[in-house]
Write a protein that holds these residues in place. Structure first.
Motif, mmCIF file in Angstrom:
data_model
loop_
_atom_site.group_PDB
_atom_site.id
_atom_site.type_symbol
_atom_site.label_atom_id
_atom_site.label_comp_id
_atom_site.label_asym_id
_atom_site.label_seq_id
_atom_site.Cartn_x
_atom_site.Cartn_y
_atom_site.Cartn_z
ATOM 1 N N PHE A 20 -52.394 -55.305 59.732
ATOM 2 C CA PHE A 20 -51.293 -55.729 58.871
ATOM 3 C C PHE A 20 -50.001 -55.058 59.287
ATOM 4 O O PHE A 20 -49.986 -54.075 60.024
ATOM 5 C CB PHE A 20 -51.580 -55.390 57.402
ATOM 6 N N GLU A 21 -48.912 -55.592 58.766
ATOM 7 C CA GLU A 21 -47.592 -54.988 58.924
ATOM 8 C C GLU A 21 -46.776 -55.305 57.680
ATOM 9 O O GLU A 21 -46.782 -56.443 57.200
ATOM 10 C CB GLU A 21 -46.890 -55.520 60.164
ATOM 11 N N ILE A 22 -46.108 -54.301 57.142
ATOM 12 C CA ILE A 22 -45.259 -54.490 55.964
ATOM 13 C C ILE A 22 -43.813 -54.584 56.433
ATOM 14 O O ILE A 22 -43.333 -53.738 57.196
ATOM 15 C CB ILE A 22 -45.446 -53.352 54.951
ATOM 16 N N LYS A 23 -43.122 -55.619 55.968
ATOM 17 C CA LYS A 23 -41.763 -55.891 56.411
ATOM 18 C C LYS A 23 -40.808 -55.905 55.223
ATOM 19 O O LYS A 23 -41.181 -56.228 54.103
ATOM 20 C CB LYS A 23 -41.706 -57.229 57.146
ATOM 21 N N GLY A 24 -39.539 -55.592 55.514
ATOM 22 C CA GLY A 24 -38.518 -55.610 54.472
ATOM 23 C C GLY A 24 -38.264 -54.240 53.895
ATOM 24 O O GLY A 24 -38.951 -53.262 54.205
ATOM 25 N N GLN A 25 -37.264 -54.173 53.038
ATOM 26 C CA GLN A 25 -36.881 -52.925 52.402
ATOM 27 C C GLN A 25 -37.139 -52.984 50.902
ATOM 28 O O GLN A 25 -38.200 -52.639 50.431
ATOM 29 C CB GLN A 25 -35.401 -52.630 52.698
ATOM 30 N N GLU A 26 -36.146 -53.506 50.119
ATOM 31 C CA GLU A 26 -36.310 -53.545 48.666
ATOM 32 C C GLU A 26 -37.210 -54.678 48.198
ATOM 33 O O GLU A 26 -37.872 -54.564 47.176
ATOM 34 C CB GLU A 26 -34.945 -53.665 47.973
ATOM 35 N N LEU A 27 -37.232 -55.795 48.921
ATOM 36 C CA LEU A 27 -38.081 -56.932 48.579
ATOM 37 C C LEU A 27 -39.040 -57.159 49.744
ATOM 38 O O LEU A 27 -38.740 -57.893 50.682
ATOM 39 C CB LEU A 27 -37.235 -58.181 48.295
ATOM 40 N N GLN A 28 -40.171 -56.512 49.691
ATOM 41 C CA GLN A 28 -41.068 -56.468 50.833
ATOM 42 C C GLN A 28 -42.113 -57.589 50.813
ATOM 43 O O GLN A 28 -42.407 -58.175 49.767
ATOM 44 C CB GLN A 28 -41.788 -55.126 50.865
ATOM 45 N N SER A 107 -44.308 -59.189 47.231
ATOM 46 C CA SER A 107 -44.210 -58.597 45.904
ATOM 47 C C SER A 107 -43.197 -59.379 45.074
ATOM 48 O O SER A 107 -42.151 -59.775 45.587
ATOM 49 C CB SER A 107 -43.756 -57.144 46.017
ATOM 50 N N PRO A 108 -43.466 -59.612 43.785
ATOM 51 C CA PRO A 108 -42.548 -60.392 42.957
ATOM 52 C C PRO A 108 -41.354 -59.599 42.436
ATOM 53 O O PRO A 108 -40.449 -60.182 41.845
ATOM 54 C CB PRO A 108 -43.436 -60.858 41.800
ATOM 55 N N THR A 109 -41.338 -58.297 42.628
ATOM 56 C CA THR A 109 -40.274 -57.465 42.069
ATOM 57 C C THR A 109 -39.725 -56.524 43.139
ATOM 58 O O THR A 109 -40.417 -56.207 44.113
ATOM 59 C CB THR A 109 -40.792 -56.630 40.885
ATOM 60 N N PRO A 110 -38.480 -56.032 42.970
ATOM 61 C CA PRO A 110 -37.931 -55.060 43.916
ATOM 62 C C PRO A 110 -38.754 -53.777 43.900
ATOM 63 O O PRO A 110 -39.127 -53.280 42.837
ATOM 64 C CB PRO A 110 -36.516 -54.815 43.395
ATOM 65 N N GLY A 111 -39.042 -53.267 45.080
ATOM 66 C CA GLY A 111 -39.826 -52.044 45.149
ATOM 67 C C GLY A 111 -40.540 -51.926 46.471
ATOM 68 O O GLY A 111 -39.991 -52.262 47.515
ATOM 69 N N MET A 174 -45.414 -51.637 43.695
ATOM 70 C CA MET A 174 -44.831 -50.631 42.806
ATOM 71 C C MET A 174 -43.328 -50.834 42.767
ATOM 72 O O MET A 174 -42.726 -51.217 43.767
ATOM 73 C CB MET A 174 -45.193 -49.227 43.287
ATOM 74 N N GLY A 175 -42.715 -50.578 41.629
ATOM 75 C CA GLY A 175 -41.312 -50.899 41.422
ATOM 76 C C GLY A 175 -40.365 -49.769 41.793
ATOM 77 O O GLY A 175 -40.633 -48.595 41.544
ATOM 78 N N GLY A 176 -39.225 -50.149 42.371
ATOM 79 C CA GLY A 176 -38.204 -49.161 42.711
ATOM 80 C C GLY A 176 -38.644 -48.279 43.869
ATOM 81 O O GLY A 176 -39.290 -48.724 44.815
ATOM 82 N N THR A 177 -38.298 -47.000 43.795
ATOM 83 C CA THR A 177 -38.705 -46.020 44.798
ATOM 84 C C THR A 177 -40.034 -45.401 44.381
ATOM 85 O O THR A 177 -40.247 -45.113 43.210
ATOM 86 C CB THR A 177 -37.642 -44.925 44.941
ATOM 87 N N VAL A 178 -40.920 -45.205 45.349
ATOM 88 C CA VAL A 178 -42.261 -44.683 45.070
ATOM 89 C C VAL A 178 -42.419 -43.313 45.705
ATOM 90 O O VAL A 178 -42.001 -43.084 46.847
ATOM 91 C CB VAL A 178 -43.347 -45.634 45.614
ATOM 92 N N THR A 179 -43.003 -42.395 44.956
ATOM 93 C CA THR A 179 -43.315 -41.082 45.499
ATOM 94 C C THR A 179 -44.760 -40.755 45.178
ATOM 95 O O THR A 179 -45.315 -41.226 44.181
ATOM 96 C CB THR A 179 -42.383 -39.994 44.923
ATOM 97 N N MET A 180 -45.387 -39.965 46.037
ATOM 98 C CA MET A 180 -46.763 -39.546 45.820
ATOM 99 C C MET A 180 -46.811 -38.036 45.620
ATOM 100 O O MET A 180 -46.214 -37.286 46.388
ATOM 101 C CB MET A 180 -47.643 -39.959 47.002
ATOM 102 N N GLY A 232 -56.099 -34.146 42.833
ATOM 103 C CA GLY A 232 -56.010 -35.549 43.189
ATOM 104 C C GLY A 232 -54.591 -35.964 43.488
ATOM 105 O O GLY A 232 -53.659 -35.150 43.472
ATOM 106 N N LYS A 233 -54.430 -37.248 43.746
ATOM 107 C CA LYS A 233 -53.125 -37.804 44.111
ATOM 108 C C LYS A 233 -52.631 -38.737 43.017
ATOM 109 O O LYS A 233 -53.401 -39.482 42.407
ATOM 110 C CB LYS A 233 -53.216 -38.548 45.449
ATOM 111 N N VAL A 234 -51.308 -38.713 42.800
ATOM 112 C CA VAL A 234 -50.661 -39.548 41.794
ATOM 113 C C VAL A 234 -49.471 -40.244 42.444
ATOM 114 O O VAL A 234 -48.683 -39.598 43.145
ATOM 115 C CB VAL A 234 -50.172 -38.711 40.589
ATOM 116 N N TRP A 235 -49.350 -41.565 42.230
ATOM 117 C CA TRP A 235 -48.205 -42.327 42.714
ATOM 118 C C TRP A 235 -47.302 -42.663 41.539
ATOM 119 O O TRP A 235 -47.763 -43.148 40.493
ATOM 120 C CB TRP A 235 -48.658 -43.607 43.407
ATOM 121 N N ILE A 236 -46.002 -42.401 41.702
ATOM 122 C CA ILE A 236 -45.028 -42.587 40.626
ATOM 123 C C ILE A 236 -43.965 -43.581 41.095
ATOM 124 O O ILE A 236 -43.454 -43.471 42.210
ATOM 125 C CB ILE A 236 -44.365 -41.244 40.256
#
Length: 277
Positions: A20-28, A107-111, A174-180, A232-236
């Protein structure tokens, strides 16, 4: 495929080991490359484009192929999806030609679209109920009851999140900016319920009330936040869809005030508790 920050070369797995490859920035969007006979499963409405040799099939349930018991097994799988608020059906995309073929989902939303190989996280991921976008066929899409939360608040009935199980790739939105955040044993963080995107099963999760009555009334936040304790890990996520939609509605004058502390993990119940309805 050209290289990108999110590209993948295959390894051995039980699920179809897709590239796979993920393309785009805000609307991926994620572009998945299939070998002959390989399949990907996606949420309804995620499809963007495909090569002609990729066949679309609507299936009852999650299309994981591991639901025993014939029709009753499929009914159980579909019922799990219905409980989380998703459609009874998913769409399976199978490459029936020669060589390589591609299919893309957006994705249907910016993020961000986050690719996660479940084998690297103990074979499971717990996420908000609308996070699933697509996966390699063989990944199971089920439910996770948060019994402790509801036992304390509502007399024993657990509220529901998605549980993705298997060893293959899943793509969660995930919406907006994502951090782990990686939590050490005993380390604890507090997250707005709407901003909690996903976490690994080893994380201990519960709800906790904010401050006192004054904080609840004047602080502009919801009544509860998510308490997460490691290991464990948490994504926000910084912009849950419910927050974006609430602010758009407020700006349009269809309802007053801002929707903050949306409680998207709790769905409509969270909005009711948080005073958003």
């Amino acid at each position: 495929m050209s290289s990108s920050p999110w590209s993948h070369m295959r390894q051995a797995s039980v699920a179809d080991d897709i590239d796979f490859e993920i393309k785009g920035q805000e609307l991926q969007f994620v572009e998945i490359e299939l070998d002959p006979g390989e399949s990907a499963v996606a949420e309804a409405g995620a499809f963007v484009w495909k090569d002609a040799s990729v066949e679309m099939t609507t299936v009852f349930g999650d299309g994981s192929g591991d639901q025993g018991g014939g029709f009753m097994g499929k009914l159980l799988g579909a019922g799990k999806r219905l409980v989380t608020g998703e459609s009874l059906f998913t769409t399976v995309f199978t490459h029936n030609g020669r060589g390589k073929a591609r299919v893309a989902f957006a994705s249907p939303t910016p993020g961000a679209i986050l690719p996660i190989r479940l084998a690297e996280y103990g074979g499971a991921l717990i996420c908000q109920k609308d996070a699933f976008l697509a996966a390699a066929k063989g990944v199971s899409i089920g439910i996770q009851f948060q019994r402790r939360v509801m036992t304390g608040l509502f007399g024993g009935e657990g509220f529901i999140m998605q549980k993705l199980e298997g060893d293959g790739w899943v793509f969660v939105q995930m919406g907006g900016t994502v951090t782990m955040r990686e939590l050490a044993a005993g380390e604890e963080i507090h997250v707005d319920t709407g901003c909690l995107a996903a976490y690994t099963p080893s994380v201990d999760f519960d709800l906790q009330t904010v401050g006192g009555i004054k904080s609840m009334i004047t602080g502009g936040e919801g009544v509860f936040f998510a308490r997460l304790r490691g290991p464990g890990k948490v994504w926000i996520q910084s912009l849950p869809f419910s927050r974006l939609a609430g602010r758009m509605l407020a700006a349009a004058g269809s309802r007053g005030g801002q929707s903050r502390g949306e409680g998207s993990v709790l769905g409509g119940l969270g909005d009711f508790i948080g005073g958003n309805n």
